[in-house]
Structure formats: C-alpha cells, structure tokens
Design an enzyme around this catalytic site. Structure first.
Site, PDB file in Angstrom:
ATOM      1  N   ASP A  31     -37.963 -22.159  60.102  1.00 32.41           N
ATOM      2  CA  ASP A  31     -38.828 -22.138  58.918  1.00 32.41           C
ATOM      3  C   ASP A  31     -39.898 -21.043  59.032  1.00 32.41           C
ATOM      4  O   ASP A  31     -40.597 -20.762  58.067  1.00 32.41           O
ATOM      5  CB  ASP A  31     -39.496 -23.498  58.688  1.00 32.41           C
ATOM      6  CG  ASP A  31     -40.184 -24.027  59.933  1.00 32.41           C
ATOM      7  OD1 ASP A  31     -39.501 -24.167  60.965  1.00 32.41           O
ATOM      8  OD2 ASP A  31     -41.398 -24.289  59.879  1.00 32.41           O
ATOM      9  N   ASN A  32     -40.024 -20.456  60.213  1.00 32.76           N
ATOM     10  CA  ASN A  32     -41.008 -19.392  60.403  1.00 32.76           C
ATOM     11  C   ASN A  32     -40.335 -18.031  60.534  1.00 32.76           C
ATOM     12  O   ASN A  32     -40.914 -17.107  61.078  1.00 32.76           O
ATOM     13  CB  ASN A  32     -41.863 -19.670  61.642  1.00 32.76           C
ATOM     14  CG  ASN A  32     -42.746 -20.898  61.458  1.00 32.76           C
ATOM     15  OD1 ASN A  32     -43.052 -21.287  60.330  1.00 32.76           O
ATOM     16  ND2 ASN A  32     -43.154 -21.510  62.556  1.00 32.76           N
ATOM     17  N   ASP A  54     -45.991 -16.345  59.550  1.00 32.90           N
ATOM     18  CA  ASP A  54     -46.529 -17.574  60.135  1.00 32.90           C
ATOM     19  C   ASP A  54     -47.154 -17.358  61.503  1.00 32.90           C
ATOM     20  O   ASP A  54     -46.599 -17.699  62.546  1.00 32.90           O
ATOM     21  CB  ASP A  54     -45.468 -18.687  60.179  1.00 32.90           C
ATOM     22  CG  ASP A  54     -45.353 -19.381  58.828  1.00 32.90           C
ATOM     23  OD1 ASP A  54     -45.921 -18.858  57.849  1.00 32.90           O
ATOM     24  OD2 ASP A  54     -44.714 -20.432  58.736  1.00 32.90           O
ATOM     25  N   GLY A 100     -46.707 -27.187  52.917  1.00 35.87           N
ATOM     26  CA  GLY A 100     -47.568 -28.375  52.959  1.00 35.87           C
ATOM     27  C   GLY A 100     -49.038 -28.042  52.798  1.00 35.87           C
ATOM     28  O   GLY A 100     -49.873 -28.913  52.596  1.00 35.87           O
ATOM     29  N   LYS A 157     -53.183 -19.879  51.525  1.00 30.25           N
ATOM     30  CA  LYS A 157     -52.853 -20.754  52.654  1.00 30.25           C
ATOM     31  C   LYS A 157     -54.083 -21.603  52.965  1.00 30.25           C
ATOM     32  O   LYS A 157     -55.171 -21.061  53.193  1.00 30.25           O
ATOM     33  CB  LYS A 157     -52.469 -19.883  53.858  1.00 30.25           C
ATOM     34  CG  LYS A 157     -51.805 -20.633  54.985  1.00 30.25           C
ATOM     35  CD  LYS A 157     -51.197 -19.652  55.973  1.00 30.25           C
ATOM     36  CE  LYS A 157     -50.729 -20.349  57.235  1.00 30.25           C
ATOM     37  NZ  LYS A 157     -50.240 -19.382  58.236  1.00 30.25           N
ATOM     38  N   GLY A 197     -41.296 -27.544  53.861  1.00 30.70           N
ATOM     39  CA  GLY A 197     -41.906 -27.054  52.619  1.00 30.70           C
ATOM     40  C   GLY A 197     -43.355 -26.647  52.818  1.00 30.70           C
ATOM     41  O   GLY A 197     -43.945 -26.888  53.864  1.00 30.70           O
ATOM     42  N   ARG A 223     -37.451 -18.171  53.620  1.00 28.89           N
ATOM     43  CA  ARG A 223     -37.229 -18.302  55.059  1.00 28.89           C
ATOM     44  C   ARG A 223     -35.782 -18.681  55.339  1.00 28.89           C
ATOM     45  O   ARG A 223     -35.081 -19.138  54.429  1.00 28.89           O
ATOM     46  CB  ARG A 223     -38.145 -19.432  55.590  1.00 28.89           C
ATOM     47  CG  ARG A 223     -39.606 -19.188  55.273  1.00 28.89           C
ATOM     48  CD  ARG A 223     -40.352 -20.500  55.016  1.00 28.89           C
ATOM     49  NE  ARG A 223     -41.696 -20.248  54.470  1.00 28.89           N
ATOM     50  CZ  ARG A 223     -42.782 -20.056  55.204  1.00 28.89           C
ATOM     51  NH1 ARG A 223     -42.709 -20.153  56.501  1.00 28.89           N
ATOM     52  NH2 ARG A 223     -43.940 -19.789  54.631  1.00 28.89           N
ATOM     53  N   ARG A 240     -52.427 -14.761  51.523  1.00 26.15           N
ATOM     54  CA  ARG A 240     -51.342 -14.076  52.228  1.00 26.15           C
ATOM     55  C   ARG A 240     -50.494 -13.289  51.230  1.00 26.15           C
ATOM     56  O   ARG A 240     -50.197 -13.778  50.141  1.00 26.15           O
ATOM     57  CB  ARG A 240     -50.484 -15.124  52.951  1.00 26.15           C
ATOM     58  CG  ARG A 240     -49.323 -14.542  53.713  1.00 26.15           C
ATOM     59  CD  ARG A 240     -48.819 -15.469  54.789  1.00 26.15           C
ATOM     60  NE  ARG A 240     -48.215 -16.695  54.283  1.00 26.15           N
ATOM     61  CZ  ARG A 240     -47.697 -17.636  55.081  1.00 26.15           C
ATOM     62  NH1 ARG A 240     -47.718 -17.490  56.387  1.00 26.15           N
ATOM     63  NH2 ARG A 240     -47.173 -18.713  54.560  1.00 26.15           N
TER      64      ARG A 240
HETATM   65  P1  AMP Z   1     -46.466 -24.197  60.598  1.00 25.85           P
HETATM   66  O1  AMP Z   1     -46.717 -24.775  61.951  1.00 25.85           O
HETATM   67  O2  AMP Z   1     -47.709 -23.608  59.978  1.00 25.85           O
HETATM   68  O3  AMP Z   1     -45.319 -23.274  60.559  1.00 25.85           O
HETATM   69  O4  AMP Z   1     -46.116 -25.440  59.679  1.00 25.85           O
HETATM   70  C1  AMP Z   1     -45.024 -26.282  59.848  1.00 25.85           C
HETATM   71  C2  AMP Z   1     -44.965 -27.259  58.695  1.00 25.85           C
HETATM   72  O5  AMP Z   1     -46.124 -28.111  58.710  1.00 25.85           O
HETATM   73  C3  AMP Z   1     -44.948 -26.611  57.318  1.00 25.85           C
HETATM   74  O6  AMP Z   1     -44.167 -27.404  56.471  1.00 25.85           O
HETATM   75  C4  AMP Z   1     -46.405 -26.637  56.916  1.00 25.85           C
HETATM   76  O7  AMP Z   1     -46.570 -26.595  55.530  1.00 25.85           O
HETATM   77  C5  AMP Z   1     -46.849 -27.992  57.482  1.00 25.85           C
HETATM   78  N1  AMP Z   1     -48.293 -28.012  57.761  1.00 25.85           N
HETATM   79  C6  AMP Z   1     -48.952 -27.354  58.737  1.00 25.85           C
HETATM   80  N2  AMP Z   1     -50.271 -27.632  58.682  1.00 25.85           N
HETATM   81  C7  AMP Z   1     -50.463 -28.474  57.650  1.00 25.85           C
HETATM   82  C8  AMP Z   1     -51.611 -29.120  57.078  1.00 25.85           C
HETATM   83  N3  AMP Z   1     -52.838 -28.947  57.562  1.00 25.85           N
HETATM   84  N4  AMP Z   1     -51.398 -29.909  56.011  1.00 25.85           N
HETATM   85  C9  AMP Z   1     -50.185 -30.099  55.501  1.00 25.85           C
HETATM   86  N5  AMP Z   1     -49.073 -29.532  55.985  1.00 25.85           N
HETATM   87  C10 AMP Z   1     -49.204 -28.718  57.051  1.00 25.85           C
HETATM   88 MG    MG Z   2     -44.503 -22.290  59.173  1.00 26.15          MG
END
Ligand code: AMP
Ligand code: MG
Length: 498
Positions: free
Chosen positions: A256-257, A266, A96, A117, A94, A187, A180
């Site tokens: 998820d990406n 992403d 985050g 973001k 989700g 996704r 963004r």
């Molecule tokens: P990503 O690596 O950006 O594709 O993120 C993978 C997952 O980690 C997703 O669910 C993001 O929302 C969560 N995520 C990445 N960075 C953070 C952060 N700084 N705080 C909270 N959730 C994060």
């Molecule tokens: Mg992601």
C-alpha cells in the site's frame, strides 16, 4: 460533521479519479480544525503547480490547506486500497487520514493530486483518529523535498499547517496537516483492493486510468496490460536503484506504500544511512529487518509480483498464458534493477565508460566500507576530490576504521581511472553530480523537529530545508550539515508516528 464553505478559485481542479466508479473511494470533506496556522509554504512548488503563493498564504488559502474550506472545483474523497503489511494481507486499508481534494495540471502539463494528510477521519480510519502530528509532518516535508532535490522521483510537499489542536499519541502532540502533491496516489494496494473482491471490471477500469495518466505509451501496445506491467516494473526498478545509490531506506515498503507511478511515497520511519551496512534498519516496527537497506530490491520485486497477480486476468484469456506473461514481466525486474544500480555505481566512482570488472570494483569498496564503518555519503563525496588528486585520499581513508582498507582498494581504482582518461577537474565535477554532500541525516532531522515541536523554533527546520535544496553543491557555510553524527548524536531508531 463539518461546516464547509466555498473558497474562491485558488485551485482549478479537474478530477479524473472522482469520475471513476463510486466503489473506488468514499466522498467526504476534510474535518474542520480549530486554529490553522501556516508553518511553511513551498513557494517554488506552488509556482510550478500554477498556484499563487501569495493567495495560498492568505487566511483563505491557509483555511484550504487546513481542510476548513474546500475550493469550488474540489471533489474531496478518500481512496480505497488494500495491502500487504509486512507480508500479511489486509483486504481493506484506504485513506484513513488523507483526503484527496482534487487534481490540477502543472506548468509541465502534468496532472497532479493535491491531498491533505491528517485531514480527519474517513470511512477507512479503522481505529485511527484521522490526524497527523507536527513531528511526522515536518519529517515528511524535509525528506520528500530532499528526495526531489536529489533528483529521485517522489511525492512533494506543498505546505504544512498546524491545527491548533492536540493529537493523542503516547503523549499529547501538536496536530498538523501536510499538503501532499503526487502524480497520483494509486498504489499496488489499490489494484489489490479490487482483486481480492474478484472485481475484474474495476481492475480494468483502474488499469486504463493508470495507462492514460502515467503510461500513455502502453495505449497502442499489442497487449496494453502486459506493457503497463512492464513499465511499472521498470520504473520501480529504477527507483529502488536510485534509493540505494543515496543510502535511502524507505522503512515500510508495504504494497500500500508503493506507488504505481514510480514515485517514492509514504514517508514514515524512512531514513538515510550514515555508516554503510546493507543490513541497516531504523524503523522501530521492522523487527525482522524485512525492509532493511539491502533487502529493498527483493521486496520491491515481491510487491510487484503481487501487482502482477492482480493484473493476471487482463494479461491473457487462458490462465496458464496469463501466469506466463506475469512471470516474464517479473523476471525482468532483476536485470532492470542491476543495470540501473551498476550504472549509478559507475557514476559514483567516476567511471563513464563501463568495462567488465566495474561492478566487482564497486562491490569491493562497499564491502570494505561495511567492514570499516565508513560513512556512505561522505566516502563517496570525498572521493570526488581524491579522483582529481591523491591529495584527497587522507580525507577518505580517515573514514575507515582501518585506513589501509581504502588504500589497498584505491590502487585498483586509480588503475581503472587511468584507463578512463579525461581531465581530473571534469571528473570531480561529474562525480559531485552523482555524490551528494548533503542528505537529511537522522540527527539533523531529529534536531529540527525537536526544536519546532518542543520550543516552537522553526529556524533549524528552515536551515535544513535550505541546505537540502542543493545537495550536490558545496555549501561551506553549512559544513556541519555534511558531517556524520557524533556518537552521542546517532539516531538508532525511527518511528512511524501514526
Ligand atoms: P501508513 O502507515 O501511513 O502507510 O498507513 C497505513 C494505514 O493506516 C493507511 O490505511 C492509513 O490511512 C492508516 N492510518 C495511519 N495513521 C492513521 C490515523 N492517525 N488515523 C486513521 N488512519 C490512519
Ligand atoms: Mg501508507
């Protein structure tokens, strides 16, 4: 938690995702930041979205871009999704650290998500702080806009703001928020979120939403969900071909990406190759090279198989029939990809009328490039001149550790070009449109980020954005931006920065 105020109608949102059932997301506003400051506004994109760049740059506009104010028509929410991360299934990921403010209709009549973001914690944050650091925000800005200018489907960047707050990573870093813009943020992992919960009703609702939004041609199909699957697979196959043709490595092709709309999404440890080699990996977390340059088609197909599994209950009543439908759809990926890739390679070589043997000609060149450490982008760009006149050969062969490796191949190429006919100058023009001079080279991206983050100097960032906005044009004043890195400038690893 946050003191939200209403902002005047800078954005006229119409929020189709927010009208889906409550279990699709968590409603919450962004968390306030201390001292928002606009780093950069993408004025051209703003205009295309029907937004007023002047108003966006005002105090009030910047407060929206930082998450301190939510426009009246906004319905902020964090989307639920799951995903396979490096092959391991995580049933709940989700948004985050991202919050969807809402959707607007752009000048082309297309619906576009506006998402912040780095907008603060959400129920999906797990152990994360919900924030983003300035470096990765600038990186996404540069690379997503470069991709758009390269004519590759991608999410866009409307703005970057600093927050006046620090985020704690390995060291304290300046915080930032990126706005963004996407056709949608749905996704493969969004479908997986409901599939793992056995929520077939939600899968159907989501699929109908996606069809209405991205694939209206499926509405009247005999089997609309099979058609949806075929269309997603086809768009992804074309997308991955486009990546390969410019040397792009996504770096984290987790399910998820991967966007259902077929846009690149992403931007983390992604990178463009300098020297051509299919096994190239930059991401520090991709230890096994799962997401190496040359693995991307195979991984995309794997991810799409996961999507097909989620759609299986909608494909046919009978399970065996559903599996057969899913398999047929997946099997079409390879042909779709290979066709798009081969056609793109032909354009890169200056061949407009395909003939048998063209693919082996291209593959022979790629193998020679890999063996001789040739720069991917420059080899093809300089070949545009070589195609017009053999006087251009010297500049190409010099990129090969053994220049005769190019000479031998060029004999074959010239024979093929002769069969093609056509006027040399027209060929150069056509080839330049397929072979960019400028890509966001890692060392240039690193240089721009470091100047901004460490010394507050955003001029290298601005220059880089300018050069990359017309990547297919000769820009003599920016010659050094086309150069490969010197040995001391080579970037060996890139980081997620999350
Ligand atoms: P990503 O690596 O950006 O594709 O993120 C993978 C997952 O980690 C997703 O669910 C993001 O929302 C969560 N995520 C990445 N960075 C953070 C952060 N700084 N705080 C909270 N959730 C994060
Ligand atoms: Mg992601």
């Amino acid at each position: 938690m946050t003191a939200q105020t209403e902002a005047a109608d800078l954005f006229a949102f119409d929020n189709s995702y927010a009208r889906l059932p409550a279990r699709f997301f968590a409603r919450l506003p962004p968390t306030r930041v201390a001292a928002p400051r606009l780093v950069r506004l993408n004025e051209k994109l703003a205009l295309h979205l029907g937004l007023d760049p002047g108003k966006l740059a005002t105090l009030e506009g910047v407060e929206i871009l930082a998450g301190n104010r939510v426009p009246k028509s906004g319905e902020p929410l964090a989307m639920a999704y799951a995903g396979h991360q490096f092959g391991t299934f995580v049933p709940q990921l989700g948004d985050g650290r991202a919050i969807l403010l809402g959707e607007i209709i752009d000048r082309d009549g297309l619906r576009r998500d506006i998402q912040l973001k780095g907008a603060g914690p959400t129920p999906f944050s797990r152990r994360g702080d919900g924030r983003a650091a300035l470096g990765p925000v600038l990186r996404e800005y540069i690379i997503s806009e470069a991709m758009a200018a390269l004519k590759i489907p991608t999410t866009r960047t409307l703005a970057a703001v600093t927050t006046g707050e620090t985020v704690q990573r390995e060291t304290p870093l300046p915080g930032a928020v990126l706005t963004r813009v996407a056709s949608s943020h749905i996704r493969v992992g969004t479908f997986q979120f409901f599939a793992v919960r056995g929520d077939v009703d939600a899968i159907r609702r989501l699929a109908d939403h996606v069809i209405a939004r991205h694939y209206p041609e499926a509405i009247d199909a005999a089997n609309r969900y099979r058609t949806l699957l075929d269309l997603v697979i086809s768009r992804q196959a074309e997308l991955i071909a486009k990546w390969l043709l410019v040397g792009f490595i996504h770096g984290v092709m987790n399910t998820d990406n991967m966007s259902i709309s077929g846009e690149t999404i992403d931007y983390g440890p992604c990178a463009f190759m300098d020297v051509y080699h299919p096994e190239t990996v930059y991401s520090s977390i991709d230890k096994l090279g799962r997401y190496a340059y040359g693995n991307q088609p195979r991984i995309a197909q794997w991810n799409l198989s996961r999507l097909a599994e989620t759609l299986a209950p909608l494909l046919a009543e009978d399970q065996d029939a559903a599996v057969k439908q899913a398999q047929e759809a997946i099997d079409a990926f390879a042909t779709r990809f290979e066709t798009a890739h081969a056609a793109g390679l032909n354009r890169k070589l200056g061949l407009l009328q395909p003939r048998p043997g063209d693919l082996s000609l291209a593959q022979d060149l790629l193998e020679r490039m890999a063996r001789n450490g040739a720069d991917f982008t420059l080899t093809f760009r300089r070949m545009c001149d070589a195609a017009a006149s053999p006087d251009g050969d010297a500049a190409v062969r010099g990129l090969f550790s053994d220049p005769s490796a190019f000479d031998d191949w060029a004999v074959r190429w010239r024979r093929r070009l002769a069969e093609e006919g056509g006027e040399p100058n027209a060929r150069r023009v056509a080839m330049r449109a397929a072979n960019p001079a400028f890509i966001p080279r890692n060392h240039l991206v690193a240089e721009a980020i470091s100047a901004a983050v460490n010394t507050g100097d955003f001029s290298p960032f601005e220059s880089l954005l300018t050069v990359l906005s017309t990547p297919y044009q000769e820009q003599p004043a920016f010659g050094r931006y086309a150069d490969p890195p010197r040995p001391d400038q080579v970037v060996h690893q890139t980081f997620c920065g999350t």
